[in-house]
Design a protein around this motif. Structure first.
Motif, PDB file in Angstrom:
ATOM      1  N   GLN A  26       4.833  -0.209  -1.519  1.00  0.00           N
ATOM      2  CA  GLN A  26       3.655  -0.613  -0.748  1.00  0.00           C
ATOM      3  C   GLN A  26       3.797  -0.205   0.716  1.00  0.00           C
ATOM      4  O   GLN A  26       2.840   0.260   1.334  1.00  0.00           O
ATOM      5  CB  GLN A  26       3.437  -2.120  -0.849  1.00  0.00           C
ATOM      6  CG  GLN A  26       2.963  -2.559  -2.209  1.00  0.00           C
ATOM      7  CD  GLN A  26       2.997  -4.070  -2.371  1.00  0.00           C
ATOM      8  OE1 GLN A  26       3.839  -4.756  -1.787  1.00  0.00           O
ATOM      9  NE2 GLN A  26       2.083  -4.583  -3.184  1.00  0.00           N
ATOM     10  N   LEU A  27       4.986  -0.359   1.270  1.00  0.00           N
ATOM     11  CA  LEU A  27       5.205   0.024   2.663  1.00  0.00           C
ATOM     12  C   LEU A  27       5.039   1.529   2.851  1.00  0.00           C
ATOM     13  O   LEU A  27       4.514   1.986   3.865  1.00  0.00           O
ATOM     14  CB  LEU A  27       6.594  -0.428   3.123  1.00  0.00           C
ATOM     15  CG  LEU A  27       6.931  -0.201   4.586  1.00  0.00           C
ATOM     16  CD1 LEU A  27       5.950  -0.916   5.512  1.00  0.00           C
ATOM     17  CD2 LEU A  27       8.349  -0.659   4.873  1.00  0.00           C
ATOM     18  N   LYS A  28       5.440   2.289   1.856  1.00  0.00           N
ATOM     19  CA  LYS A  28       5.349   3.754   1.908  1.00  0.00           C
ATOM     20  C   LYS A  28       3.900   4.221   2.126  1.00  0.00           C
ATOM     21  O   LYS A  28       3.661   5.288   2.702  1.00  0.00           O
ATOM     22  CB  LYS A  28       5.915   4.350   0.611  1.00  0.00           C
ATOM     23  CG  LYS A  28       6.021   5.839   0.623  1.00  0.00           C
ATOM     24  CD  LYS A  28       7.147   6.286   1.535  1.00  0.00           C
ATOM     25  CE  LYS A  28       7.268   7.788   1.526  1.00  0.00           C
ATOM     26  NZ  LYS A  28       7.591   8.316   2.833  1.00  0.00           N
ATOM     27  N   GLU A  29       2.929   3.419   1.699  1.00  0.00           N
ATOM     28  CA  GLU A  29       1.507   3.761   1.870  1.00  0.00           C
ATOM     29  C   GLU A  29       1.098   3.826   3.345  1.00  0.00           C
ATOM     30  O   GLU A  29       0.046   4.355   3.678  1.00  0.00           O
ATOM     31  CB  GLU A  29       0.630   2.737   1.152  1.00  0.00           C
ATOM     32  CG  GLU A  29       0.797   2.721  -0.352  1.00  0.00           C
ATOM     33  CD  GLU A  29      -0.004   1.606  -1.014  1.00  0.00           C
ATOM     34  OE1 GLU A  29      -1.033   1.173  -0.439  1.00  0.00           O
ATOM     35  OE2 GLU A  29       0.410   1.164  -2.092  1.00  0.00           O
ATOM     36  N   TYR A  30       1.932   3.277   4.229  1.00  0.00           N
ATOM     37  CA  TYR A  30       1.604   3.208   5.657  1.00  0.00           C
ATOM     38  C   TYR A  30       2.500   4.137   6.473  1.00  0.00           C
ATOM     39  O   TYR A  30       2.900   3.821   7.587  1.00  0.00           O
ATOM     40  CB  TYR A  30       1.734   1.756   6.138  1.00  0.00           C
ATOM     41  CG  TYR A  30       0.772   0.849   5.417  1.00  0.00           C
ATOM     42  CD1 TYR A  30      -0.521   0.667   5.889  1.00  0.00           C
ATOM     43  CD2 TYR A  30       1.146   0.215   4.236  1.00  0.00           C
ATOM     44  CE1 TYR A  30      -1.418  -0.138   5.208  1.00  0.00           C
ATOM     45  CE2 TYR A  30       0.257  -0.601   3.546  1.00  0.00           C
ATOM     46  CZ  TYR A  30      -1.022  -0.766   4.042  1.00  0.00           C
ATOM     47  OH  TYR A  30      -1.911  -1.558   3.367  1.00  0.00           O
TER      48      TYR A  30
END
Length: 155
Positions: free
Chosen positions: A46-50
């Motif tokens: 999920q963090l990778k999406e940002y």
């Protein structure tokens, strides 16, 4: 004279004892609930999406499990900028080592020196916590603080 000598020996002993102590990383001061709402918890994916690849999303990076919105520092963290490698991941080790090397782009503290741990705490407090809003926390932090998780579940 004897009293001064004893005092001097005592100070030397204290200095020797404290020199052998390992630096202990500061604990996080946080709450998983803000304004009676659970804060966002991120997985690695999920963090990778940002990570800056989608211009419509903010720029997030994590340090010590705390996810910061560093969008206001886009010149430093945006796509093609010097510190973009730190975005979209928990870059705790890289911040501690002041490194952008691929093997350091993670949250593993294994083998860090006392000086690196101190630097991590200083940069965390004086730069990131002081300058950027907190967007949430990494999921692994929940495991470290089960009492905080209980507060979250009670909502």
């Amino acid at each position: 004279m004897r009293m001064i000598f004893r005092h001097f020996i005592f100070i030397l002993l204290l200095a020797a004892l404290s020199a052998g102590e390992k630096y202990k990383l500061k604990e996080l001061d946080f709450d998983f609930v803000k304004n009676e709402k659970p804060v966002r918890i991120f997985t690695d994916s999920q963090l990778k999406e940002y990570d800056g690849s989608d211009a419509s999303k903010p720029l997030y990076m994590a340090i010590k499990g705390v996810v910061f919105d560093v969008s206001s520092g886009e010149d430093f963290y945006g796509k093609g900028s010097p510190y973009n490698a730190l975005i979209g991941i928990d870059s705790t080790r890289a911040v501690a080592k002041m490194s952008l090397d691929e093997p350091d782009l993670n949250n593993d503290l294994t083998g860090l020196t006392d000086d690196e741990l101190k630097a991590l705490d200083e940069v965390f407090e004086q730069t990131y916590k002081a300058k950027y809003p907190i967007a949430g926390y990494m999921d692994y932090v929940l495991e470290k603080y089960p009492e905080k998780l209980k507060q979250r579940e009670d909502l």
